[in-house]
Motif scaffolding. Structure first.
Motif, PDB file in Angstrom:
ATOM      1  N   PRO A   1      -8.204  13.314  13.521  1.00 48.99           N
ATOM      2  CA  PRO A   1      -8.942  14.017  14.546  1.00 48.99           C
ATOM      3  C   PRO A   1      -9.974  13.023  14.914  1.00 48.99           C
ATOM      4  O   PRO A   1     -10.754  12.264  14.186  1.00 48.99           O
ATOM      5  CB  PRO A   1      -9.497  15.065  13.983  1.00 48.99           C
TER       6      PRO A   1
ATOM      7  N   ARG B   1      -8.935  17.132  24.509  1.00 52.16           N
ATOM      8  CA  ARG B   1      -7.980  18.036  24.145  1.00 52.16           C
ATOM      9  C   ARG B   1      -7.152  18.753  24.833  1.00 52.16           C
ATOM     10  O   ARG B   1      -7.538  19.235  25.892  1.00 52.16           O
ATOM     11  CB  ARG B   1      -8.713  19.137  22.842  1.00 52.16           C
ATOM     12  N   GLY B   2      -5.798  19.000  24.905  1.00 52.98           N
ATOM     13  CA  GLY B   2      -5.075  19.698  25.695  1.00 52.98           C
ATOM     14  C   GLY B   2      -4.291  18.451  26.655  1.00 52.98           C
ATOM     15  O   GLY B   2      -3.308  18.872  27.305  1.00 52.98           O
TER      16      GLY B   2
ATOM     17  N   ASP C   1      -4.301  12.055  21.555  1.00 49.87           N
ATOM     18  CA  ASP C   1      -3.300  12.874  22.000  1.00 49.87           C
ATOM     19  C   ASP C   1      -3.710  14.230  22.260  1.00 49.87           C
ATOM     20  O   ASP C   1      -4.883  14.540  22.433  1.00 49.87           O
ATOM     21  CB  ASP C   1      -2.091  12.971  20.846  1.00 49.87           C
TER      22      ASP C   1
ATOM     23  N   TYR D   1      -3.861  16.891  20.976  1.00 56.89           N
ATOM     24  CA  TYR D   1      -4.198  17.563  19.706  1.00 56.89           C
ATOM     25  C   TYR D   1      -5.501  17.102  19.092  1.00 56.89           C
ATOM     26  O   TYR D   1      -6.197  17.525  18.507  1.00 56.89           O
ATOM     27  CB  TYR D   1      -3.319  17.732  18.781  1.00 56.89           C
TER      28      TYR D   1
ATOM     29  N   LYS E   1      -6.189  13.916  18.474  1.00 52.87           N
ATOM     30  CA  LYS E   1      -5.877  13.081  17.285  1.00 52.87           C
ATOM     31  C   LYS E   1      -5.815  11.639  17.784  1.00 52.87           C
ATOM     32  O   LYS E   1      -5.299  11.299  18.880  1.00 52.87           O
ATOM     33  CB  LYS E   1      -4.725  13.293  16.475  1.00 52.87           C
TER      34      LYS E   1
ATOM     35  N   PRO F   1       5.845  19.673  21.500  1.00 51.14           N
ATOM     36  CA  PRO F   1       4.377  19.941  20.549  1.00 51.14           C
ATOM     37  C   PRO F   1       4.716  20.321  19.106  1.00 51.14           C
ATOM     38  O   PRO F   1       5.776  21.115  18.758  1.00 51.14           O
ATOM     39  CB  PRO F   1       4.116  21.345  21.187  1.00 51.14           C
TER      40      PRO F   1
ATOM     41  N   GLY G   1       1.960  19.593  16.741  1.00 50.63           N
ATOM     42  CA  GLY G   1       0.656  20.158  16.192  1.00 50.63           C
ATOM     43  C   GLY G   1       0.175  18.953  15.031  1.00 50.63           C
ATOM     44  O   GLY G   1      -0.877  19.198  14.687  1.00 50.63           O
ATOM     45  N   ASP G   2       0.829  18.024  14.835  1.00 47.34           N
ATOM     46  CA  ASP G   2       0.713  16.798  14.001  1.00 47.34           C
ATOM     47  C   ASP G   2      -0.007  15.881  14.219  1.00 47.34           C
ATOM     48  O   ASP G   2      -0.246  15.541  15.101  1.00 47.34           O
ATOM     49  CB  ASP G   2       1.930  16.540  12.838  1.00 47.34           C
TER      50      ASP G   2
END
Length: 182
Positions: free
Chosen positions: A39, A61-62, A145, A147, A149, A179, A181-182
């Motif tokens: 992150p 984010r998003g 990204d 998320y 990160k 998607p 989430g990693d």
């Protein structure tokens, strides 16, 4: 015994020569980042002069985005700036700016003269956020990204070739990724 004493310095010299020669094949712009696949740092920066809204970590984010560290004092940023203007015109991803260790008003004045490619800009006057990103100099650009990160760190001025051959395809891949989430 005499032969060993003679061969030892030669062997040591050859080993050092090979070690240094390997360094010649490395890209001097590549500086690894501990943030890759982690992150982005949490932060909230005030706006630069002339803007009402600052820049905070939740802004990217998003959506896949770019975070560009710049300063009015940075000669290489001057070289990179027309490329950032082109990237902004393409609209592939928002570019967020970190005005790093600038005098009050200097970043805003610099952008007023050259154009403003940034969706939002944070005033990192004390350099704390840049330190959290692991910045070693300006300009540096991070691909973040959806998320939040960090996926890539680009050290130095972005050239049109860097954009076309590396950064843009990477952003497109991240935008098209399922998607996870990693």
């Amino acid at each position: 015994m005499k032969r060993a004493v003679f061969l030892l310095p030669i062997s040591l010299f050859l080993a050092l020569a090979i070690w240094f020669a390997q360094g010649l094949n490395r890209d001097p712009r590549y500086i690894p980042s501990m943030l890759i696949d982690h992150p982005a740092p949490e932060f909230s920066l005030p706006a630069i002069e002339g803007r009402t809204e600052g820049f905070k970590s939740s802004d990217f984010r998003g959506r896949v985005s770019m975070v560009n560290i710049f300063g009015s004092w940075c000669a290489t940023c001057e070289i990179e700036h027309p490329v950032l203007m082109e990237i902004a015109r393409e609209g592939v991803a928002p570019i967020y700016g970190l005005d790093w260790k600038d005098k009050p008003g200097a970043g805003a004045e610099w952008l007023a003269e050259r154009g403003d490619p940034y969706a939002k800009i944070g005033d990192d006057a004390d350099g704390r956020v840049a330190i959290d990103f692991g910045v070693t100099g300006a300009p540096e650009t991070f691909i973040v990204d959806a998320y939040g990160k960090v996926r890539h760190k680009h050290v130095g001025a972005i050239t049109i070739e860097d954009w076309r051959d590396v950064l843009k395809p990477m952003i497109e891949d991240l935008k098209n990724a399922a998607p996870s989430g990693d």
